[in-house]
Scaffold this motif. Structure first.
Motif, mmCIF file in Angstrom:
data_model
loop_
_atom_site.group_PDB
_atom_site.id
_atom_site.type_symbol
_atom_site.label_atom_id
_atom_site.label_comp_id
_atom_site.label_asym_id
_atom_site.label_seq_id
_atom_site.Cartn_x
_atom_site.Cartn_y
_atom_site.Cartn_z
ATOM 1 N N SER A 299 0.813 -1.216 0.000
ATOM 2 C CA SER A 299 0.000 0.000 0.000
ATOM 3 C C SER A 299 0.850 1.272 0.000
ATOM 4 C CB SER A 299 -0.948 -0.001 1.201
ATOM 5 O OG SER A 299 -0.203 0.044 2.388
ATOM 6 N N LEU A 300 2.146 1.105 -0.125
ATOM 7 C CA LEU A 300 3.022 2.275 -0.185
ATOM 8 C C LEU A 300 2.775 3.038 -1.486
ATOM 9 C CD1 LEU A 300 5.553 3.242 1.559
ATOM 10 C CD2 LEU A 300 6.929 2.189 -0.217
ATOM 11 N N PRO A 301 2.716 4.376 -1.412
ATOM 12 C CA PRO A 301 2.525 5.133 -2.652
ATOM 13 C C PRO A 301 3.585 4.748 -3.689
ATOM 14 C CG PRO A 301 2.433 6.584 -0.757
ATOM 15 C CD PRO A 301 2.802 5.224 -0.242
ATOM 16 N N VAL A 302 3.136 4.655 -4.926
ATOM 17 C CA VAL A 302 4.002 4.158 -5.986
ATOM 18 C C VAL A 302 5.324 4.922 -6.084
ATOM 19 C CG1 VAL A 302 4.173 3.866 -8.466
ATOM 20 C CG2 VAL A 302 2.089 3.244 -7.288
ATOM 21 N N GLN A 303 5.243 6.238 -5.934
ATOM 22 C CA GLN A 303 6.456 7.043 -6.013
ATOM 23 C C GLN A 303 7.498 6.554 -5.024
ATOM 24 O OE1 GLN A 303 7.659 9.024 -8.111
ATOM 25 N NE2 GLN A 303 5.803 8.796 -9.314
ATOM 26 N N GLN A 304 7.024 6.216 -3.812
ATOM 27 C CA GLN A 304 7.959 5.745 -2.790
ATOM 28 C C GLN A 304 8.449 4.341 -3.077
ATOM 29 O OE1 GLN A 304 5.466 7.675 0.350
ATOM 30 N NE2 GLN A 304 7.114 6.865 1.604
ATOM 31 N N GLN A 305 7.573 3.534 -3.714
ATOM 32 C CA GLN A 305 8.008 2.180 -4.069
ATOM 33 C C GLN A 305 9.193 2.217 -5.027
ATOM 34 O OE1 GLN A 305 5.041 -0.565 -5.407
ATOM 35 N NE2 GLN A 305 3.714 -0.224 -3.655
ATOM 36 N N MET A 306 9.193 3.235 -5.858
ATOM 37 C CA MET A 306 10.261 3.355 -6.856
ATOM 38 C C MET A 306 11.633 3.480 -6.200
ATOM 39 S SD MET A 306 8.577 3.680 -9.801
ATOM 40 C CE MET A 306 9.460 4.743 -10.923
ATOM 41 N N GLU A 307 11.655 4.007 -4.985
ATOM 42 C CA GLU A 307 12.917 4.216 -4.276
ATOM 43 C C GLU A 307 13.750 2.937 -4.186
ATOM 44 O OE1 GLU A 307 14.663 6.740 -2.695
ATOM 45 O OE2 GLU A 307 13.393 7.920 -4.043
ATOM 46 N N VAL A 308 13.075 1.795 -4.044
ATOM 47 C CA VAL A 308 13.831 0.562 -3.844
ATOM 48 C C VAL A 308 14.626 0.170 -5.087
ATOM 49 C CG1 VAL A 308 12.147 -0.302 -2.163
ATOM 50 C CG2 VAL A 308 12.029 -1.074 -4.525
ATOM 51 N N PHE A 309 14.193 0.648 -6.235
ATOM 52 C CA PHE A 309 14.881 0.258 -7.467
ATOM 53 C C PHE A 309 16.014 1.204 -7.836
ATOM 54 C CE2 PHE A 309 10.412 -1.060 -7.866
ATOM 55 C CZ PHE A 309 10.627 -2.418 -7.778
ATOM 56 N N ARG A 310 16.053 2.339 -7.165
ATOM 57 C CA ARG A 310 17.077 3.330 -7.507
ATOM 58 C C ARG A 310 18.452 2.805 -7.094
ATOM 59 N NH1 ARG A 310 14.007 8.279 -6.495
ATOM 60 N NH2 ARG A 310 12.948 7.564 -8.368
ATOM 61 N N GLU A 311 19.413 2.991 -7.947
ATOM 62 C CA GLU A 311 20.734 2.466 -7.655
ATOM 63 C C GLU A 311 21.342 3.165 -6.439
ATOM 64 O OE1 GLU A 311 24.234 2.033 -10.546
ATOM 65 O OE2 GLU A 311 22.452 1.219 -11.583
ATOM 66 N N THR A 312 22.030 2.400 -5.625
ATOM 67 C CA THR A 312 22.665 2.987 -4.450
ATOM 68 C C THR A 312 23.919 3.736 -4.889
ATOM 69 O OG1 THR A 312 22.011 0.929 -3.409
ATOM 70 C CG2 THR A 312 23.362 2.422 -2.096
ATOM 71 N N PRO A 313 24.054 5.012 -4.530
ATOM 72 C CA PRO A 313 25.259 5.748 -4.929
ATOM 73 C C PRO A 313 26.505 5.118 -4.308
ATOM 74 C CG PRO A 313 23.559 7.220 -4.055
ATOM 75 C CD PRO A 313 23.112 5.828 -3.779
ATOM 76 N N PRO A 314 27.651 5.248 -4.966
ATOM 77 C CA PRO A 314 28.880 4.649 -4.456
ATOM 78 C C PRO A 314 29.161 5.120 -3.028
ATOM 79 C CG PRO A 314 29.229 5.621 -6.630
ATOM 80 C CD PRO A 314 27.847 5.988 -6.209
ATOM 81 N N GLY A 315 29.664 4.216 -2.219
ATOM 82 C CA GLY A 315 30.021 4.569 -0.852
ATOM 83 C C GLY A 315 28.854 4.552 0.120
ATOM 84 N N GLN A 316 27.683 4.158 -0.360
ATOM 85 C CA GLN A 316 26.533 4.100 0.542
ATOM 86 C C GLN A 316 26.034 2.657 0.670
ATOM 87 O OE1 GLN A 316 23.449 6.899 -0.263
ATOM 88 N NE2 GLN A 316 24.854 8.543 -0.770
#
Ligand code: CDP
Ligand code: MG
Length: 675
Positions: A299-316
């Motif tokens: 039930s998480l808003p779709v925009q927030q669901q997208m966060e999981v697919f975003r690549e993790t920046p180097p060093g994080q």
């Protein structure tokens, strides 16, 4: 008893609308550049098997396809069908257990086929149909296809049905197995064009499926899977959520940056609180990579669901805290570690009581392995099980299919409407308990949908109930509202209950949210409170700022407004005059009681509530506006079991109304009417 109006049924092919920008997820979603898309497609394991699959698809009536999540089944196989010419004689329908998945997949495949959603590729989910006469490939929820079978018993519009995510074994998919098998047989007998059936799954008891479909061939996709080291807890853990937190913290302190973690918990509340705790912990750890914590649940808003697919920046480092949604249904890149709490929230039906509830329980071994596998997608990984080896050994081997643990009232009504007369002997892949079917038929009889539980014939009322894509109890309430002249209010409340969560209570702003809510709170309880919220929302003309100030979920409210619009349209089709009772809530609550009487509870002398008829001790959920009060008699929409059994969506009613609604039922079940 869970009265998920949303989860109950399929969806009517109602609204035709212009394609809206629908959510697209997955790592490929970010780039719509055609060359990149084609490269990504060709790298998928399923791609190498196109020739073989095409051969099987064209020569065999039924095919079973097994392949790990991310191997390309859902996006590619429908296109293979299209290329193989199967769309010449009808649509290729692809079912999904979740509406978000159906929408985002249609978007992705439309990108791949260089068209707009709603053209060659479309989707159809409850209360939203985004297809056109050009549509060849249609992603849809399983509930939606079941609903289509009501008006089109032989699924004549389809040349091919792909039952996807079959391993999830949702009730709707399980029923569809029987339906498509029957349709295939009848079409063959009648010399009609053949119905191709494809069953796709990430994991499953293949023999079982193959046998069910008369020895259908099985194609295995070789996915990449790297070894995953499994670690168990040394002692049983009292608090799996806390132990998971400790495990993640330790991992974070020892593992190099850019090795991401996936944590499996049970539901939104634990997830949000874990996210908050991890963020706090992350701030105070010197020398560790920066920590990015993201939640994932349906039930998480779709925009927030997208966060999981975003690549993790180097060093994080990214930590995804998820429900079982991440077991199979989404492709998560780059997970090195899995932390498995061993628990899941599941819907349960208690045989004998007729009550259904959400309950946190141990996962099965199959689920444990599925979770483990998520750590080995791109390289060798590790899985930390927050339970002991002995606890693992004691888990059941397979997950019990939903059809064997949920209420069958809704599905039984649909089967009867589709023309399956003998529901008890329907060709189920795994037969539900006979008692569960009897219980469903009894409930339908009480609601007036069938003539008798023993030899059920659909009544005209039952037929009208089935025309609403809702749990039969809600459909009954809407039909009852006509007599009480308050269809407008009842439809609004049911639309609000069908949408996702409306009232927000963020842990960080709890007090402010509760204070803002005060102006909507109705003494009659949660359903009337929701009605007040909606009236306020309309008065300000759906103002977004107003929603924010009042801690209301604007998008879900907008969705509820859309559902309401369509339900009103269905009322018009059913020749139901839409009256309003204005400020008088009594007729509204009477109508709701006419449908929800099987979910009623009364106050006992000891000061707690017991469910009427089924005599279970229950409590008002702390989130209810009636939490601090002791109403004599209530109806509720859902039971949730945590430390106690809690009623959610509570509404004050008069016991007399329950008696009016089902005199026969309450004659045999204790209902004390206070004088
Ligand atoms: O069905 P299966 O899990 O085998 O794979 P799929 O859903 O067809 O996904 C294959 C690939 O398509 C994923 O790895 C993603 O890269 C991409 N995809 C996407 O970009 N957006 C989606 N909504 C779904 C998939
Ligand atoms: Mg898939």
């Amino acid at each position: 008893m869970a009265l998920h109006p949303g989860g109950a049924n399929g969806e009517p092919p109602l609204k035709k609308h212009k394609p809206s920008p629908s959510p697209s997820h997955g790592p490929g979603a970010a780039s719509a550049d055609p060359a990149t898309i084609q490269r990504q497609r060709q790298a998928l394991p399923v791609y190498r098997l196109q020739a073989r699959l095409t051969r099987e698809l064209t020569s065999r009536p039924t095919l079973i396809l097994i392949g790990e999540t991310g191997s390309g089944k859902t996006t590619q196989v429908p296109q293979f069908c299209h290329q193989a010419g199967l769309t010449k004689t009808g649509l290729v329908g692809v079912t999904q257990p979740r509406r978000v998945a159906a929408m985002s997949l249609a978007q992705r495949v439309a990108d791949e086929m260089a068209c707009t959603v709603g053209q060659k590729v479309g989707y159809s989910v409850r209360f939203e149909d985004c297809t056109s006469t050009q549509t060849k490939i249609k992603y849809m929820t399983d509930g939606m296809l079941l609903r289509e079978a009501i008006s089109d018993h032989l699924l004549r519009r389809y040349s091919t049905i792909i039952l996807d995510e079959a391993h999830e074994r949702t009730v709707h998919t399980d029923v569809l197995f029987g339906i498509v098998k029957k349709v295939q047989k009848i079409r063959r007998a009648k010399n009609l064009p053949e119905l191709k059936i494809v069953v796709m799954s990430a994991t499953m008891d293949v023999d079982h499926f193959s046998r069910y479909f008369g020895g259908a061939p099985v194609v295995y996709l070789q996915g990449r899977q790297f070894p995953v080291q499994v670690y168990y807890a040394k002692q049983p853990q009292e608090d799996p959520v806390f132990s998971s937190l400790v495990s993640v913290t330790q991992l974070h302190q020892t593992a190099p940056a850019n090795q991401d973690v996936l944590v499996f918990l049970t539901g939104q509340e634990e997830i949000e609180s874990m996210v908050k705790n991890l963020r706090d912990v992350g701030k105070d750890l010197p020398g560790c990579p920066r920590l990015k914590v993201v939640p994932l649940y349906a039930s998480l808003p779709v925009q927030q669901q997208m966060e999981v697919f975003r690549e993790t920046p180097p060093g994080q480092r990214k930590v995804i805290v998820s429900t079982n949604v991440a077991e199979t249904s989404v492709t998560l890149p780059n997970i090195k570690f899995v932390v498995d709490s061993g628990m899941v929230k599941a819907r349960h039906h208690q045989p004998g009581t007729g009550l259904e509830m959400l309950r946190v329980q141990k996962i099965s071994q199959a689920q444990a392995w599925q979770r483990t596998g998520r750590a080995g997608r791109q390289s060798a990984g590790a899985c930390y099980r927050v339970y002991t080896r002995a606890e693992f050994d004691a888990m059941s081997r397979d997950t019990v299919p939903e059809i064997q643990r949920c209420s069958l009232a809704s599905v039984t009504l649909q089967l009867l409407t589709i023309g399956v007369k003998d529901v008890r002997n329907f060709d189920f892949l795994d037969r539900p308990d006979a008692g569960a079917i009897d219980g469903a038929l009894r409930e339908l009889q009480l609601l007036g949908a069938v003539t008798s539980a023993e030899q059920p014939e659909l009544t005209p009322l039952g037929r009208r109930m089935a025309s609403f894509p809702l749990d039969p109890k809600f459909a009954r309430a809407i039909l009852a509202s006509k007599d009480h002249g308050c269809t407008e209010e009842v439809v609004t409340i049911i639309a609000l209950l069908s949408a996702d969560i409306i009232l927000l209570t963020p842990p960080s702003n709890r007090e402010a949210a509760l204070a803002a809510r005060q102006k909507f709170v109705a003494p009659e309880g949660d359903m009337m409170t929701l009605l007040n919220v909606f009236r306020g929302y309309r008065k300000v003309q759906k103002n977004k700022e107003w929603c924010r100030e009042n801690y209301l979920h604007e998008r879900h409210l907008a969705h509820a407004a859309e559902i309401r619009r369509q339900l009103l349209q269905l009322c018009a089709q059913a020749q139901l005059t839409v009256g309003s009772s204005g400020q008088n809530t009594e007729p509204v609550r009477r109508s709701l009681a006419a449908g929800l009487f099987p979910c009623a509870a009364q106050l006992t002398r000891d000061g707690h509530h017991v469910t009427v008829g089924t005599n279970q001790k229950v409590h008002i959920h702390p989130s209810s506006t009636l939490f601090m009060t002791r109403p004599a008699c209530v109806i509720f929409t859902e039971l949730v079991q945590t430390s106690k059994k809690y009623m959610r969506g509570v509404c004050l009613v008069d016991p007399d109304w329950l008696l009016d609604a089902a005199p026969e039922y309450f004659r045999t079940h204790r209902l004390h009417v206070e004088s």
